[in-house]
Enzyme design. Structure first.
Site, PDB file in Angstrom:
ATOM      1  N   ARG A 314       0.833  -1.204   0.000  1.00  7.45           N
ATOM      2  CA  ARG A 314       0.000   0.000   0.000  1.00  7.45           C
ATOM      3  C   ARG A 314       0.870   1.257   0.000  1.00  7.45           C
ATOM      4  NH1 ARG A 314      -5.442   1.846   0.650  1.00  7.45           N
ATOM      5  NH2 ARG A 314      -6.071  -0.283   0.230  1.00  7.45           N
ATOM      6  N   GLU A 700      -9.793   5.992   6.968  1.00  5.68           N
ATOM      7  CA  GLU A 700      -8.363   6.279   7.014  1.00  5.68           C
ATOM      8  C   GLU A 700      -7.925   7.577   6.322  1.00  5.68           C
ATOM      9  OE1 GLU A 700      -7.960   2.283   5.327  1.00  5.68           O
ATOM     10  OE2 GLU A 700      -6.171   2.112   6.552  1.00  5.68           O
TER      11      GLU A 700
HETATM   12  N1  MTE Z   1     -12.224   5.594  14.132  1.00  2.00           N
HETATM   13  C1  MTE Z   1     -12.303   5.334  15.458  1.00  2.00           C
HETATM   14  N2  MTE Z   1     -13.045   6.135  16.227  1.00  2.00           N
HETATM   15  N3  MTE Z   1     -11.638   4.284  16.005  1.00  2.00           N
HETATM   16  C2  MTE Z   1     -10.854   3.452  15.244  1.00  2.00           C
HETATM   17  O1  MTE Z   1     -10.269   2.493  15.760  1.00  2.00           O
HETATM   18  N4  MTE Z   1      -9.976   2.954  12.995  1.00  2.00           N
HETATM   19  C3  MTE Z   1      -9.633   3.499  11.681  1.00  2.00           C
HETATM   20  C4  MTE Z   1     -10.837   4.187  11.061  1.00  2.00           C
HETATM   21  N5  MTE Z   1     -11.455   5.086  12.003  1.00  2.00           N
HETATM   22  C5  MTE Z   1     -10.746   3.723  13.840  1.00  2.00           C
HETATM   23  C6  MTE Z   1     -11.486   4.806  13.328  1.00  2.00           C
HETATM   24  C7  MTE Z   1      -9.134   2.513  10.746  1.00  2.00           C
HETATM   25  S1  MTE Z   1      -7.524   2.066  10.827  1.00  2.00           S
HETATM   26  C8  MTE Z   1      -9.925   1.982   9.770  1.00  2.00           C
HETATM   27  S2  MTE Z   1      -9.305   0.918   8.619  1.00  2.00           S
HETATM   28  C9  MTE Z   1     -11.351   2.277   9.680  1.00  2.00           C
HETATM   29  O2  MTE Z   1     -11.772   3.178  10.696  1.00  2.00           O
HETATM   30  C10 MTE Z   1     -12.118   0.971   9.777  1.00  2.00           C
HETATM   31  O3  MTE Z   1     -13.470   1.132   9.775  1.00  2.00           O
HETATM   32  P1  MTE Z   1     -14.337   1.354   8.447  1.00  2.00           P
HETATM   33  O4  MTE Z   1     -13.875   0.330   7.450  1.00  2.00           O
HETATM   34  O5  MTE Z   1     -15.707   1.125   8.909  1.00  2.00           O
HETATM   35  O6  MTE Z   1     -14.062   2.737   8.000  1.00  2.00           O
HETATM   36 MO1  MOS Z   2      -7.169   0.083   9.299  1.00  2.00          MO
HETATM   37  S1  MOS Z   2      -5.128   0.346   9.388  1.00  2.00           S
HETATM   38  O1  MOS Z   2      -7.056  -0.724   7.735  1.00  2.00           O
HETATM   39  O2  MOS Z   2      -7.393  -1.184  10.426  1.00  2.00           O
END
Ligand code: MTE
Ligand code: MOS
Length: 752
Positions: A314, A700
């Site tokens: 990535r 992200e």
């Molecule tokens: N937001 C919160 N509040 N807590 C989290 O742990 N993880 C992030 C993001 N936002 C996270 C977050 C990460 S690393 C990812 S990959 C995505 O949320 C995962 O969730 P989604 O696929 O539903 O966006």
């Molecule tokens: Mo998010 S780093 O893809 O859990």
């Protein structure tokens, strides 16, 4: 009948917001208080960064009051491995980092388990350890594949370029610092079924690892995740071993076993964002257009592979960020060091890859004599151009639209004039304003992961229960899934309830990761709802019955009122050997403008104002999305300007120890570091075809909006020197790092 009430697109609070703020929300470890006869697990951790275990005697621990059992390698009925790469022995005979657990003590209380762990006798034969990434590069200590992304002819491109520069860019990793540390609670039922509650982003993989450690099949193990107090990628692969320890303890003792890391253990035992080292050469034409880029990216993988290879992939797929570069040659490698096994962290290598090109542009702009705002703007992708790995960039104009909106609503031109006047009047304080774009690919590179399942039950009274394969970690996925279900069934949100994620409800799930969970699980939830709606429509025969009557009558008409939904992302493919293809369903875009102020005496800095325009497609849930943008941005600011992981790189007895292992030594962003003014807008007219309700992923990408703050700091530091000063800024740009950047800009040579 169906299809009347629309709740997607409504600004609703997070589905658990009230529970979170009142303390009613249950997290895995809260269940301990509801579980009688629970045993507590404590690790025995290696004090060495690298050593052979020559003797391990657990018997003294058994003499400690309250200790019930010590788990060692001899107890493993299945495979002694906690990972998917088969390079992570659950009970190692060679320890690979300070904190590596050699065995686990189970006791009636956590304190007894701790005392028991102290009593276990372990002899080590220390071995040489590689700690710093640069040491690993020098020693050629690498692990895993060596991918290459190539397009065009980089040598020819550099030869033809009007301006060629080279340099090294280094960036630190980052501790996840989720508020909830790793936790697992395992029980065995009367038939030997294993039930593990785990703070895991990937319940299916946790289930698989638990099963293989126990020597059982997947159907004998159920993993449930109620919710997480943050995961941020740190719970994508790291929970498996802890869940396996709890499950092993439960099967051997017949009692529930709880494993919860305290903060120090969590920080010293679990993987973090990969630090990267990049060596590059870049060529520009006379107008400042990128012609060629050659770079070697080396990530610090820590002791085992974990997710290092996909993280690196990535990273390589994001070095271009939002910029068209005709000739590209990118080499990637993963270093093996004697540190925690570095892992997924919001952006999954993307931020590290993008930081390389942003650092290149930030350093080269003064050397080219081009304003960085113009330099970035003129290198954007335009329609028809493709990324170095061959995917045509769809909607590239969105970057330019967001950019122009930020520049105009943020009054960038006027404020930069004010800043110039301010800087001219202040010798020891300087301000700067930088604007940076982002483009982030959405989907798992690994095509197979782009699938999801859901289960939707309509009960006879018209109420609905949904279940899907994604986990909730605060990002608002469950909120969105409720909105999707309510909308596709056309009923009010209150009629829909969501049950916790578990592997016996929806099997074979992908990690909740890559920001794709709303796309994937939303697609699956909608598929299930659509099936039910179609059956109800047919049964209704145009009578237009109210929902409750329709459901009741349909039941008596023997219509199936529940459905399993499935979704797979169409149109994506990826050749991981040649590093080419169309791995991403689409790109998310965003732009940030940040104004900072730097104190020349100390390097202390403050962010005065930030303006953001971010593309989430047609937002499924605007409040949730804005929260993700603000949170992601703040976490990015932490990574780039505050959070400073330090390992002991000396030759002393502490070599390899993480010296920043608590909140007192590891500086997290707090409310005080937030910008004085923060304006977030969602990009308008951003409908995305082929994704659930026209939405885009948000989790992200916003982290990378924080590049603007780092670039502003660089420019502020530069303004302490003469016009055209190119500044190298360390990452993280802590006050100390900014201070040295200011010194360099002033031309003060130092040996610091
Ligand atoms: N937001 C919160 N509040 N807590 C989290 O742990 N993880 C992030 C993001 N936002 C996270 C977050 C990460 S690393 C990812 S990959 C995505 O949320 C995962 O969730 P989604 O696929 O539903 O966006
Ligand atoms: Mo998010 S780093 O893809 O859990």
């Amino acid at each position: 009948m169906v299809g009347r009430v629309v709740s997607v697109g409504q600004a609703l609070p997070h589905e658990s917001a009230a529970e979170h703020v009142t303390g009613h929300a249950l997290f895995t470890d809260d269940l301990v208080h509801r579980t009688p006869h629970v045993l507590h697990a404590h690790p025995v951790c290696s004090p060495h960064a690298h050593a052979r275990v020559t003797r391990l005697d657990p018997s003294p621990a058994l003499a400690v009051d309250g200790v019930v059992r010590v788990l060692t390698v001899d107890d493993v009925p299945g495979v002694n491995d906690a990972g998917v790469k088969h390079d992570e022995p659950l009970f190692p005979d060679e320890v690979m980092f300070v904190g590596h657990a050699v065995c686990w003590v189970l006791a009636e209380t956590l304190e007894a388990a701790r005392l028991g762990a102290l009593a276990v006798e372990v002899d080590y034969e220390p071995l040489p350890a590689i700690v710093a990434l640069t040491e690993a590069i020098e020693a050629e200590s690498f692990q895993g594949g060596r991918p290459v992304v190539a397009r065009g002819d980089v040598e020819q491109g550099l030869a033809a370029a009007a301006h060629v520069f080279s340099g090294v860019t280094e960036m630190a990793g980052q501790e996840h610092f989720y508020l909830e540390t790793h936790a697992s609670l395992a029980l065995v039922d009367e038939s030997g079924q294993v039930f593990v509650q785990s703070s895991t982003q990937h319940p299916t993989e946790t289930q698989e690892i638990v099963a293989h450690v126990l020597g059982r099949e997947s159907h004998a193990v159920t993993v449930q995740c109620l919710r997480m107090g943050g995961g941020f990628g740190g719970k994508e692969m790291q929970p498996h071993g802890f869940a396996a320890i709890a499950a092993l303890g439960a099967t051997l003792t017949g009692r529930p076993v709880r494993l919860r890391l305290n903060r120090t253990h969590d920080m010293t035992m679990t993987g973090k964002r990969h630090g990267f080292h990049a060596q590059w050469r870049v060529g520009f034409d006379d107008d400042g257009r990128l012609v060629a880029l050659e770079a070697t990216l080396t990530s610090d993988g820590g002791w085992s592979l974990d997710l290092s290879e996909p993280v690196l992939a990535r990273a390589l797929c994001h070095v271009d960020n939002a910029y068209w570069i005709p000739h590209v040659l990118l080499h990637g490698r993963v270093a093996r060091t004697h540190k925690t096994s570095q892992t997924a962290f919001r952006g999954f290598g993307g931020p590290q890859g993008m930081l390389v090109i942003e650092d290149v542009l930030g350093r080269c702009a003064p050397l080219l004599g081009i304003d960085p705002v113009d330099l970035r703007r003129r290198n954007f992708y335009v329609d028809g151009q493709a990324t170095p790995y061959g995917q045509v960039v769809r909607h590239p104009e969105r970057v330019a639209v967001a950019w122009d909106q930020v520049v105009s609503t943020g009054e960038v031109v006027r404020r930069r004039e004010e800043i110039a006047a301010f800087n001219a009047a202040h010798e020891h304080t300087k301000r700067a304003l930088a604007v940076t774009p982002l483009k982030f690919g959405i989907s798992f590179n690994f095509t197979a992961f782009n699938q999801a399942g859901a289960l939707v039950h309509v009960y006879k009274d018209g109420s609905v229960l949904i279940n899907h394969g994604g986990t909730e970690m605060g990002q608002g996925l469950h909120t969105k899934m409720l909105q999707v279900a309510a909308t596709s069934l056309g009923i009010p949100l209150e009629r829909v309830r969501l049950a916790p994620t578990r592997t016996d409800k929806v099997p074979n799930t992908s990690a909740t990761a890559a920001s794709s969970s709303a796309d994937l699980n939303g697609g699956a939830v909608k598929d299930a709802c659509d099936q039910i709606t179609a059956r109800l429509r047919e049964f209704d025969e145009g009578r237009d019955l109210p929902w409750d009557d329709l459901v009741r009558e349909a039941y008596f008409g023997r219509v199936q009122l529940w459905a399993a939904g499935f979704y797979r992302t169409e149109g994506i493919h990826w050749d991981s050997t040649r590093m080419t293809g169309h791995p991403f369903k689409y790109f998310a875009y965003g732009v940030a403008a940040a104004e900072v102020e730097v104190d020349g005496f100390t390097g202390a800095h403050r962010t005065r104002r930030v303006d953001i325009v971010h593309d989430v497609g047609d937002s499924l849930s605007p409040l949730v999305d804005i929260g993700q943008i603000e949170g992601g941005f703040a976490q990015g600011v932490g990574w780039l300007t505050l959070e400073d992981l330090r390992w002991d790189e000396s030759d002393g007895p502490g070599r390899g120890r993480l010296t920043t292992q608590s909140a007192s030594t590891y500086k997290l962003p707090s409310i005080g570091e937030l910008p004085d003014e923060l304006h977030v807008a969602l990009l308008e007219h951003a409908h995305e075809d082929g994704v659930v309700y026209g939405s885009k992923a948000v989790g992200e990408p916003p982290l990378m909006l924080a590049f603007a703050v780092r670039e502003a700091l660089r420019e502020a530091a530069a303004s302490f020197g003469p016009e055209g000063t190119s500044v190298e800024l360390a990452s993280p740009a802590t006050p100390e790092a900014v201070f040295w950047a200011v010194q360099r800009a002033r031309g003060v040579t130092c040996t610091g």
